[in-house]
Design a protein around this motif. Structure first.
Motif, PDB file in Angstrom:
ATOM      1  N   SER A 188      47.988  36.228  38.836  1.00  0.00           N
ATOM      2  CA  SER A 188      47.282  35.427  39.834  1.00  0.00           C
ATOM      3  C   SER A 188      48.217  34.890  40.907  1.00  0.00           C
ATOM      4  N   TYR A 189      49.390  34.415  40.502  1.00  0.00           N
ATOM      5  CA  TYR A 189      50.219  33.639  41.417  1.00  0.00           C
ATOM      6  C   TYR A 189      51.520  34.320  41.800  1.00  0.00           C
ATOM      7  N   LYS A 204      42.742  22.581  42.974  1.00  0.00           N
ATOM      8  CA  LYS A 204      43.991  23.074  42.387  1.00  0.00           C
ATOM      9  C   LYS A 204      45.136  22.115  42.661  1.00  0.00           C
ATOM     10  N   ASP A 247      47.536  20.101  40.020  1.00  0.00           N
ATOM     11  CA  ASP A 247      48.997  20.016  40.093  1.00  0.00           C
ATOM     12  C   ASP A 247      49.451  18.577  39.937  1.00  0.00           C
ATOM     13  N   TYR A 293      49.248  17.322  36.317  1.00  0.00           N
ATOM     14  CA  TYR A 293      50.338  17.733  35.440  1.00  0.00           C
ATOM     15  C   TYR A 293      51.538  16.807  35.588  1.00  0.00           C
ATOM     16  N   ASP A 349      54.419  16.973  36.896  1.00  0.00           N
ATOM     17  CA  ASP A 349      55.728  17.479  36.513  1.00  0.00           C
ATOM     18  C   ASP A 349      56.577  17.798  37.719  1.00  0.00           C
ATOM     19  N   ILE A 352      56.062  19.767  40.019  1.00  0.00           N
ATOM     20  CA  ILE A 352      55.929  21.143  40.503  1.00  0.00           C
ATOM     21  C   ILE A 352      54.648  21.243  41.301  1.00  0.00           C
ATOM     22  N   SER A 353      54.760  21.685  42.557  1.00  0.00           N
ATOM     23  CA  SER A 353      53.564  21.877  43.362  1.00  0.00           C
ATOM     24  C   SER A 353      53.476  23.343  43.766  1.00  0.00           C
ATOM     25  N   MET A 354      52.293  23.752  44.166  1.00  0.00           N
ATOM     26  CA  MET A 354      52.075  25.175  44.434  1.00  0.00           C
ATOM     27  C   MET A 354      52.882  25.638  45.645  1.00  0.00           C
ATOM     28  N   LYS A 407      53.447  31.360  48.593  1.00  0.00           N
ATOM     29  CA  LYS A 407      53.265  32.739  48.126  1.00  0.00           C
ATOM     30  C   LYS A 407      52.307  32.783  46.940  1.00  0.00           C
ATOM     31  N   ALA A 408      52.405  31.774  46.083  1.00  0.00           N
ATOM     32  CA  ALA A 408      51.515  31.728  44.919  1.00  0.00           C
ATOM     33  C   ALA A 408      50.069  31.547  45.369  1.00  0.00           C
ATOM     34  N   SER A 434      48.823  34.775  46.854  1.00  0.00           N
ATOM     35  CA  SER A 434      48.531  35.746  45.790  1.00  0.00           C
ATOM     36  C   SER A 434      47.217  35.407  45.095  1.00  0.00           C
ATOM     37  N   TRP A 435      47.021  34.129  44.796  1.00  0.00           N
ATOM     38  CA  TRP A 435      45.777  33.706  44.127  1.00  0.00           C
ATOM     39  C   TRP A 435      44.559  34.000  44.994  1.00  0.00           C
ATOM     40  N   GLN A 463      60.248  27.554  47.589  1.00  0.00           N
ATOM     41  CA  GLN A 463      61.106  26.618  46.864  1.00  0.00           C
ATOM     42  C   GLN A 463      62.527  26.619  47.412  1.00  0.00           C
TER      43      GLN A 463
END
Lengths: 295, 268
Positions: free
Chosen positions: A108-109, B119, B123, B126, B128, B130-132, B135-136, B139-140, B166
């Motif tokens: 997916s990502y 989404k 994030d 969570y 943590d 970490i964020s989207m 590229k992710a 892709s999604w 990143q």
């Protein structure tokens, strides 16, 4: 019910509450879950530790002429792998689940799955087995070593579905010796080089070998590493031997004699392994209160 | 097994009979799968023609420069040929490292934006750190849009996704309603693909990326060309900028229009 109590009164008090995962004991314990933790202690020891850039897994694998090597270290994805102690069949299932999750995330990502999210999902999945009458807890403890955008990670996941982020950890048979070694050298791990880290891990696990020579011959030390610019990799025989020699130059592992004071259990709340004692059954239930698994 | 409180009867076993329903005893052909009503009703809307868009945003232009990305879109959402909604911001700041420009059916843009916002909240939950990444997200989006298209129920959108990865490298891509993704230093949707892409490509220095000033100047120029030549554009536009310091949506900017040359034009 009264009839049953009369028949089993010579056994430990707690056996009345250990038939089902869904039965609490009067002390607020789930005995089936704790028994599952015992299964972890039956497996050979495995050690994990991490520095700023690397996470390392060391495992004692049983190997003999008659048996094929049981897989202790299982790669999950390029940035993540696990080392197990306990029921290999359960471990295989958990490994497959983790691999599927990572693969699906990548599909997916187009990116590697953040390690803590994967272990959180795994913990939630394992928790479900501790709360249903028709399931049993997974009888395997795993150490997860991974590297992602947040740096290096080491997690311990136990059959109780407790997920702990660790700097260093050891599980399995006689792992207390390894934990003691890791505690003593904990401050040096963060800035260790890759070689130093591996050597520390090997020294830690050598302490769990025990004095039986037959057993020593049957166990081999396997190493796996993951980190910045280092995809998860299990070392081959040559590299294992190289690091084994390097580690021996470093110094002595913790002696088992030193460990006489410490029991093999409970310092990290991993559950009791007290054996039933028919003569002192009244006292036994009180003595084991200190080691509850609640977090 | 977990959901025992449904009101519709479930089959007794997999592929088994459902109480109250007809059961196809074996031997015959497979029953054709029943399509949802919206794909079987005839008519121009709500219909078999699920591939038409109703309220549409026009062009979106994205340019990648050395320090980040810029995405520009005018503030018009048309209803066919009617310039219906004239003050709509079509460039969105998704999080600190992603911006998204939406063209095509605007209801579908709003729908996918809502899912993306959910989404982002996940994030945050969570917690943590970490964020989207762009590229992710790209892709999604590709996977979702391709899946919808394969089920003959597309989201009729053409989006530009851009941001900072990143490690600090800028990322820019275009994903369309068929799930076709394309990554480049300049991407565009709609008429900008015909009018703006050649303009930007012509001015690209061969050996280096654009600078921020060059990129903004190109955006300004392209928006001007699009206003003059695309009949579904207007003179007001917003620009989203994503660089190492974060994301901002600047605007609304206005095209400095000058129609005095119109009298000199003969033909097309």
């Amino acid at each position: 019910m009264n009839l049953e109590a009369k028949n089993y009164s010579w056994k430990m008090f707690r056996n009345l509450y250990d038939n089902d995962t869904t039965v609490w004991s009067p002390q607020g314990r789930l005995f089936q879950v704790e028994y599952a933790m015992e299964a972890v202690k039956q497996g050979a020891a495995t050690v994990g530790l991490k520095s700023k850039d690397y996470a390392v897994l060391i495992a004692l694998c049983r190997a003999s002429e008659t048996e094929t090597m049981q897989p202790k270290i299982m790669p999950v994805d390029m940035h993540l792998g696990i080392s197990i102690s306990g029921l290999t069949a359960d471990a295989r299932l958990i490994c497959q689940y983790m691999r599927t999750e990572c693969m699906s995330f990548r599909h997916s990502y187009a990116d590697s799955m953040p390690v803590n999210r994967l272990v959180t999902n795994l913990g939630n999945k394992m928790q479900a087995t501790t709360q249903r009458y028709d399931r049993r807890p997974y009888g395997v403890g795993i150490l997860v070593a991974g590297y992602d955008d947040g740096g290096s990670h080491l997690y311990q996941v136990m059959p109780s579905a407790v997920v702990l982020s660790c700097k260093a950890m050891a599980i399995g048979a006689r792992s207390q010796t390894a934990r003691t070694y890791l505690e003593r050298h904990l401050d040096s791990f963060e800035s260790s080089s890759m070689d130093e880290l591996i050597c520390h891990g090997i020294q830690a696990i050598r302490g769990t070998l025990g004095h039986s020579h037959e057993e020593n011959a049957a166990l081999t030390i396997n190493v796996a590493i993951v980190g910045a610019n280092q995809p998860f990799k299990t070392f081959g025989e040559e590299e294992n031997l190289k690091y084994l020699d390097m580690a021996k130059l470093m110094g002595n592992p913790v002696e088992e004699a030193d460990e006489a004071k410490h029991s093999d259990d409970d310092l990290l709340g991993q559950g009791p392994s007290a054996t039933p004692d028919p003569e002192n059954d009244e006292d036994a239930s009180i003595a084991t209160v200190a080691s509850t698994e609640e977090t | 097994m977990l959901n025992n409180y449904n009101s519709i009867a479930q089959p007794m076993w997999q592929n088994g009979p459902t109480p109250g329903a007809f059961y196809n005893f074996t031997g015959g052909q497979q029953q054709t799968q029943k399509l949802p009503k919206e794909l079987t009703t005839a008519g121009p809307f709500g219909t078999k023609r699920s591939t038409s868009s109703i309220t549409t945003g026009s062009s979106v232009l994205g340019i990648r420069y050395d320090g980040g990305v810029m995405i520009a879109a005018d503030t018009l959402v048309s209803y066919g040929s009617l310039a219906r909604y004239q003050n709509i911001n079509r460039v969105f700041a998704i999080n600190d490292s992603i911006i998204l420009g939406g063209g095509g059916d605007f209801a579908d843009i709003q729908s996918i934006k809502r899912t993306i916002d959910q989404k982002m909240i996940e994030d945050q939950c969570y917690a943590d750190g970490i964020s989207m990444k762009p590229k992710a997200l790209s892709s999604w989006l590709t996977r979702v849009l391709y899946n919808r298209r394969s089920r003959m129920n597309p989201l009729y959108i053409d989006v530009v996704v851009g941001g900072i990865e990143q490690d600090g490298t800028p990322f820019l891509s275009n994903v369309d309603l068929r799930g076709r993704a394309h990554e480049d230093y300049v991407v565009a949707t709609g008429f900008a693909r015909h009018l703006a892409l050649p303009l930007v490509r012509e001015r690209k220095p061969k050996d280096r990326d654009f600078t921020a000033e060059e990129a903004f100047e190109l955006i300004r120029k392209c928006m001007e060309v699009l206003y003059y030549r695309d009949t579904r554009n207007m003179a007001q536009y917003t620009v989203g900028v994503c660089n190492a310091t974060g994301t901002t949506i600047d605007g609304p900017c206005t095209v400095s229009e000058n129609w005095s040359f119109a009298a000199t034009i003969k033909g097309y």
